[in-house]
Design an enzyme around this catalytic site. Structure first.
Site, mmCIF file in Angstrom:
data_model
loop_
_atom_site.group_PDB
_atom_site.id
_atom_site.type_symbol
_atom_site.label_atom_id
_atom_site.label_comp_id
_atom_site.label_asym_id
_atom_site.label_seq_id
_atom_site.Cartn_x
_atom_site.Cartn_y
_atom_site.Cartn_z
ATOM 1 N N ARG A 112 0.858 -1.182 0.000
ATOM 2 C CA ARG A 112 0.000 0.000 0.000
ATOM 3 C C ARG A 112 0.893 1.230 0.000
ATOM 4 O O ARG A 112 2.115 1.091 -0.002
ATOM 5 C CB ARG A 112 -0.955 -0.033 1.198
ATOM 6 C CG ARG A 112 -0.276 0.056 2.555
ATOM 7 C CD ARG A 112 -1.316 -0.135 3.664
ATOM 8 N NE ARG A 112 -0.879 0.439 4.911
ATOM 9 C CZ ARG A 112 -1.531 0.257 6.075
ATOM 10 N NH1 ARG A 112 -2.637 -0.462 6.126
ATOM 11 N NH2 ARG A 112 -1.099 0.810 7.171
ATOM 12 N N ASN A 150 -5.474 7.434 4.913
ATOM 13 C CA ASN A 150 -5.225 6.621 6.102
ATOM 14 C C ASN A 150 -3.806 6.871 6.592
ATOM 15 O O ASN A 150 -2.845 6.721 5.831
ATOM 16 C CB ASN A 150 -5.362 5.126 5.784
ATOM 17 C CG ASN A 150 -5.274 4.279 7.039
ATOM 18 O OD1 ASN A 150 -6.148 4.359 7.901
ATOM 19 N ND2 ASN A 150 -4.220 3.492 7.163
ATOM 20 N N GLU A 151 -3.702 7.276 7.835
ATOM 21 C CA GLU A 151 -2.395 7.442 8.474
ATOM 22 C C GLU A 151 -1.377 8.096 7.537
ATOM 23 O O GLU A 151 -0.381 7.468 7.139
ATOM 24 C CB GLU A 151 -1.871 6.099 8.983
ATOM 25 C CG GLU A 151 -2.715 5.526 10.099
ATOM 26 C CD GLU A 151 -2.054 4.342 10.801
ATOM 27 O OE1 GLU A 151 -1.156 3.719 10.206
ATOM 28 O OE2 GLU A 151 -2.450 4.050 11.939
ATOM 29 N N GLU A 306 -8.750 3.965 15.628
ATOM 30 C CA GLU A 306 -8.337 2.557 15.492
ATOM 31 C C GLU A 306 -7.618 2.114 16.747
ATOM 32 O O GLU A 306 -6.762 2.837 17.273
ATOM 33 C CB GLU A 306 -7.310 2.385 14.358
ATOM 34 C CG GLU A 306 -7.835 2.420 12.972
ATOM 35 C CD GLU A 306 -6.709 2.156 11.958
ATOM 36 O OE1 GLU A 306 -5.706 1.486 12.281
ATOM 37 O OE2 GLU A 306 -6.839 2.646 10.835
ATOM 38 N N GLU A 354 -2.353 -8.614 6.488
ATOM 39 C CA GLU A 354 -2.801 -8.358 7.858
ATOM 40 C C GLU A 354 -3.836 -9.383 8.328
ATOM 41 O O GLU A 354 -4.655 -9.092 9.209
ATOM 42 C CB GLU A 354 -3.324 -6.931 7.977
ATOM 43 C CG GLU A 354 -2.189 -5.920 7.831
ATOM 44 C CD GLU A 354 -2.584 -4.487 8.112
ATOM 45 O OE1 GLU A 354 -3.787 -4.169 8.024
ATOM 46 O OE2 GLU A 354 -1.680 -3.690 8.424
ATOM 47 N N PHE A 356 -3.512 -11.805 10.180
ATOM 48 C CA PHE A 356 -3.384 -12.240 11.584
ATOM 49 C C PHE A 356 -3.509 -11.089 12.582
ATOM 50 O O PHE A 356 -3.283 -11.279 13.772
ATOM 51 C CB PHE A 356 -2.081 -13.017 11.775
ATOM 52 C CG PHE A 356 -2.093 -14.297 10.984
ATOM 53 C CD1 PHE A 356 -2.854 -15.375 11.415
ATOM 54 C CD2 PHE A 356 -1.409 -14.390 9.787
ATOM 55 C CE1 PHE A 356 -2.912 -16.553 10.669
ATOM 56 C CE2 PHE A 356 -1.455 -15.559 9.029
ATOM 57 C CZ PHE A 356 -2.217 -16.642 9.473
HETATM 58 C C1 GAL Z 1 -2.996 0.739 11.320
HETATM 59 C C2 GAL Z 1 -3.505 1.040 9.933
HETATM 60 C C3 GAL Z 1 -4.504 -0.001 9.495
HETATM 61 C C4 GAL Z 1 -3.937 -1.363 9.724
HETATM 62 C C5 GAL Z 1 -3.596 -1.511 11.169
HETATM 63 C C6 GAL Z 1 -3.086 -2.895 11.494
HETATM 64 O O1 GAL Z 1 -1.893 1.499 11.672
HETATM 65 O O2 GAL Z 1 -4.120 2.309 9.865
HETATM 66 O O3 GAL Z 1 -4.795 0.193 8.135
HETATM 67 O O4 GAL Z 1 -2.803 -1.517 8.930
HETATM 68 O O5 GAL Z 1 -2.595 -0.573 11.502
HETATM 69 O O6 GAL Z 1 -2.749 -3.009 12.826
#
Ligand code: GAL
Length: 659
Positions: A112, A150-151, A306, A354, A356
């Site tokens: 990504r 995102n981030e 999150e 991701e 897991f």
């Molecule tokens: C965050 C991210 C998400 C996902 C998550 C996994 O930092 O914004 O998209 O990657 O971590 O823990």
């Protein structure tokens, strides 16, 4: 701008990626969401290739059905723009818009974040998909909040980035002479005679220029902010009633200045993944980042966008959260100002990088302990309801991302000078003493506080020093830790002794740094140890509270106090000594815990008339009413919490009993 539909109630939910599943699963999803008390989900974060499978060709049908289904089930939507992950076609159409590393390697799709923030083609594609989404979903009744990207944090060193960096530097410095001066380019023959020769800090044979590195981070923050603003402005124009945010990541690699970004979003939103589950580390860290978020939000509410519902990343391992820990950590966020609790993610991904990561619905299916915890938390949040009273804090901690970045630079007196860890150590000590701390930016007025804590303010500006000086001059108390006041905003070293512009206020002058080897400690007199760092401190008005007991600095001051209210700490005190020291400082500054009995894992936060008390320990705890000063009052069972009225200590809201 208020979050529509959430007056009086807390948000609960997480990232929802229905595009990874066949539609019959969506039906089970919304049923389960209702059972769990989910009322808000973030949709579309990584859905660009499903929304725009070829340039300019949109497929919104599936997203229409998702939004309608959610709305029909009473679930609101945080709609994301998917610009953090361009589709594979994007790099083929615009190879110049793919990111380049500092070593000159051009990266391609397959993960990504494969884009250069400065590439015109990326900016145009991002605006286009944001516009298409806003046109399509303006007026959709499920839409509560926009989540741009995102981030943000992507860094690129390509020629587009170089040109944009030069424009940014011209704006900042005006002339090449000013740039040369700020970057100390007389050193190692780096003097620039032509703007076109100025580059991002690409791979170079030996240590890079620290000021160039720091300015590049600042540039990245501003450049990414420009990306955000472009999308935000499109969304505001097409959907003026819907607030716009983006989720801040908090990590050493993130080139974002949250103080600047917070002014541009309608609601501060953060992601938080504790980095350790040893002892109470995750609990302490949670309190710290929640206080940071509230600081960025100017003391107002913010949103935990999150967290992982069931794991902590413990030194590279994914360890399950302890029973009840999800509820306790979530409550800590809410107590400290979050409008609710959002998770990554709703349903565990069937595959991909991701798969897991933990999720609200785990791979094991709905009949699993983690989903029971998730359901329990949903019920607790519904019961609590939203309460926006201000968090009460008499103590402020000055937090500076620029010092964090500079302390990651090359050529420092010791490796591993970890700004984050130093701030955490100070904040964590206050947390263990039950004292609530606000976080403020350097230079902010401090008059509302009794005490200000200043860990490692490496780059000290005149305005930051003036704010501290006038606070102390008007009767405030301050503690400054080592590595403060060392350099100016361009990492040019302060001459005449440290902590530079703070030296007079503190009545000390540091002549020399004595970094301590990894894991070495130095004994202090009369008690305690220091580690990591030590200094030759000359008192100039201050008195020594603790002295170095051994080695080259034997007999020299380690901790000093000036005029009874300005302390200087020249080493990393061991935990017990730091807590004893801070307890003394709190007493002098008339700072009390949030309630009698708070501290040592019993987290208490006062928010307006509400008192949140969370017992993170395995023993029963008792807290008293803040106004009464006595510790007898309410009992909190191990691992549970209660929320009560500040003065009456009546449990007017159910306490959590999940264990
Ligand atoms: C965050 C991210 C998400 C996902 C998550 C996994 O930092 O914004 O998209 O990657 O971590 O823990």
């Amino acid at each position: 701008m208020p979050l529509r539909g959430f007056e009086g109630r807390l948000c609960y939910g997480g990232d929802y990626n229905p595009e990874q599943w066949p539609e019959h699963v969506w039906v089970e999803d919304v049923q389960l969401m209702r059972q769990c008390g989910v009322n808000l989900v973030t949709v579309g974060v990584f859905a660009w290739s499903m929304l725009e499978p070829a340039p300019g060709q949109y497929e919104f049908g599936w997203l229409d059905r998702v939004l309608d289904l959610l709305h029909d089930n009473g679930i609101s939507v945080v709609l994301a723009t998917p610009t953090a992950s361009p589709p594979p076609w994007f790099g083929f159409a615009h190879p110049d818009a793919l990111p380049v590393t500092r070593d000159g390697v051009r990266l391609v799709h397959g993960s990504r974040d494969a884009y250069c923030p400065s590439a015109p083609a990326y900016r145009a594609a991002a605006r286009r998909i944001a516009t298409a989404l806003a046109q399509r979903y303006a007026g959709h009744p499920a839409l509560a909040l926009w989540h741009v990207h995102n981030e943000y944090g992507t860094v690129c060193y390509c020629d587009h980035a170089a040109a944009a960096f030069r424009r940014w530097l011209r704006d900042r410095y005006g002339t090449l002479d000013a740039l040369n001066e700020a970057w100390t380019t007389a050193f190692w023959s780096q003097r620039y005679a032509d703007w076109e020769h100025v580059l991002p800090p690409r791979a170079t044979p030996y240590l890079a220029n620290p000021a160039q590195l720091l300015d590049f981070r600042r540039f990245c923050s501003d450049e990414l902010l420009a990306c955000f603003r472009e999308q935000r402005d499109v969304l505001r124009e097409l959907t003026p009633d819907v607030p716009v945010t983006t989720n801040f990541a908090i990590a050493p690699w993130v080139p974002i200045d949250p103080w600047a970004w917070a002014r541009e979003v309608d609601l501060v939103a953060i992601d938080h993944y504790p980095s350790s589950n040893d002892g109470l580390a995750a609990e302490e860290e949670t309190a710290f980042v929640a206080d940071l978020a509230r600081g960025w939000a100017g003391g107002r509410t913010w949103l935990l966008m999150e967290q992982a519902p069931d794991i902590v990343h413990n030194g590279g391992w994914m360890v399950p959260k302890r029973p009840g820990q999800l509820t306790r950590l979530s409550l800590s966020h809410v107590a400290r100002g979050s409008l609710g609790v959002m998770n990554f993610q709703w349903r565990a991904s069937p595959g991909g990088a991701e798969a897991f990561m933990s999720a609200m619905v785990p791979h094991a299916g709905p009949d699993a302990r983690s989903l029971r915890e998730v359901t329990h938390l949903g019920a607790q949040l519904a019961n609590l309801g939203r309460h926006d009273g201000p968090v009460a804090a008499d103590v402020a901690l000055v937090w500076d991302p620029h010092s964090w970045w500079a302390l990651q630079g090359p050529g420092l007196p010791a490796p591993g000078l970890d700004y984050w860890a130093m701030c955490r150590h100070v904040h964590g000590s206050a947390w263990r003493l039950g004292v609530t701390v606000d976080i403020v930016a350097p230079g902010e007025p401090l008059s509302g506080y009794r005490l200000v804590l200043v860990p490692a303010l490496f780059l000290t500006t005149a305005s930051a020093a003036d704010a501290i000086k006038s606070f102390v001059d008007s009767g405030g108390h301050v503690v400054v830790w080592y590595l403060s006041g060392v350099a100016d905003t361009n990492v040019r070293v302060h001459r005449g002794g440290w902590p530079g512009l703070l030296a007079t206020t503190l009545g000390v002058r540091v002549e020399r740094h004595y970094p301590l080897p990894h894991q070495a400690t130095v004994a202090l007199d009369p008690a305690g140890t220091g580690s990591s760092w030590s200094e030759l401190v000359r008192p100039e008005g201050a008195e020594a509270l603790l002295r170095y007991a051994k080695g080259d600095l034997a007999g020299e001051p380690a901790v000093t106090v000036h005029a009874g209210r300005a302390w200087y700490v020249s080493t990393r005190l061991d935990d017990a000594t730091q807590q004893r020291f801070l307890a003394q400082v709190f007493a002098a500054a008339n700072v009390a815990p949030a309630a009698p009995g708070a501290g040592h894992g019993v987290e208490v936060v006062r928010r307006g008339q509400r008192l949140y008390a969370i017992n993170h320990t395995t023993s029963p705890a008792e807290i008293g009413a803040p106004s009464q000063g006595s510790q007898t009052g309410l009992r909190i069972e191990p691992g549970t919490y209660l929320v009560t009225d500040v003065d009456n200590l009546v449990t007017d809201i159910d306490s959590a009993a999940h264990r």
